[in-house]
Motif scaffolding. Sequence first.
Motif, PDB file in Angstrom:
ATOM      1  N   VAL A   1      25.437 -38.724 -67.781  1.00 45.88           N
ATOM      2  CA  VAL A   1      26.649 -37.883 -66.995  1.00 45.88           C
ATOM      3  C   VAL A   1      27.875 -38.324 -67.883  1.00 45.88           C
TER       4      VAL A   1
ATOM      5  N   VAL B   1      23.977 -35.196 -59.583  1.00 43.55           N
ATOM      6  CA  VAL B   1      24.040 -35.505 -61.170  1.00 43.55           C
ATOM      7  C   VAL B   1      23.429 -34.388 -61.939  1.00 43.55           C
TER       8      VAL B   1
ATOM      9  N   ILE C   1      25.373 -32.095 -64.756  1.00 40.75           N
ATOM     10  CA  ILE C   1      24.944 -31.956 -66.033  1.00 40.75           C
ATOM     11  C   ILE C   1      24.929 -30.444 -66.450  1.00 40.75           C
TER      12      ILE C   1
END
Length: 207
Positions: A190, A117, A121
């Motif tokens: 996200v 994640v 990002i």
Amino acid sequence: MTLRLLRAEFLRLPTDYVLLGCLAMTAVLSVPSGGIAQPAFAATLYGVLRYVLDRRHGTLARTVLIGHTTSALVAKAVATALCGGLLGIVGGACAAIARGTTWDFEILLGAILAAAVSAVIGLCFGVVIGNYFLAPVTAFGTFAGSALVLHLWPDIGQALPFGAVMSLLTDGGTNLLSPPLAVIVLLAWVLMAGTVAWWSMTTRDLG
């Protein structure tokens, strides 16, 4: 079209020196400390650098010419997430070696998810900011600032990406979220970051 672009992203991995550098960074940072937050930091930088260098070298413009902008962004996001997960595995392994312990499967899974994640990002930071110097500096500042907010104002900090990442990398605490809630918070970030990145990528000159 997305699968074709995704295949092209994977074919580049053997010569992805940014990934190799981030893998080395993860090992160097994780082994002495025995910590597992380092892969998330390295993954954030990887996501940023992977995009901005592609844009600087003209690779991004050629990719968009092959397929739709949205398909190109999705392919990059998937490849970046998988590479981030690899950083999580390496970081978890190095931390276990440093501690002289066996792997905790739940923590390792959290490290993989957190790094994946974080990489996405970071990619979104690269898309929105664009500049190959300013984007990684901003990402680093945001990462460090989120850590400070978590320390000073935990109720706010735990809802930021860094706080959610730390919630996945520890056994829990009074200032952290439960792992299921941390996953929801990360996925929400996200989604928001991806939406802004998509808008930025579709409305901006990529040359």
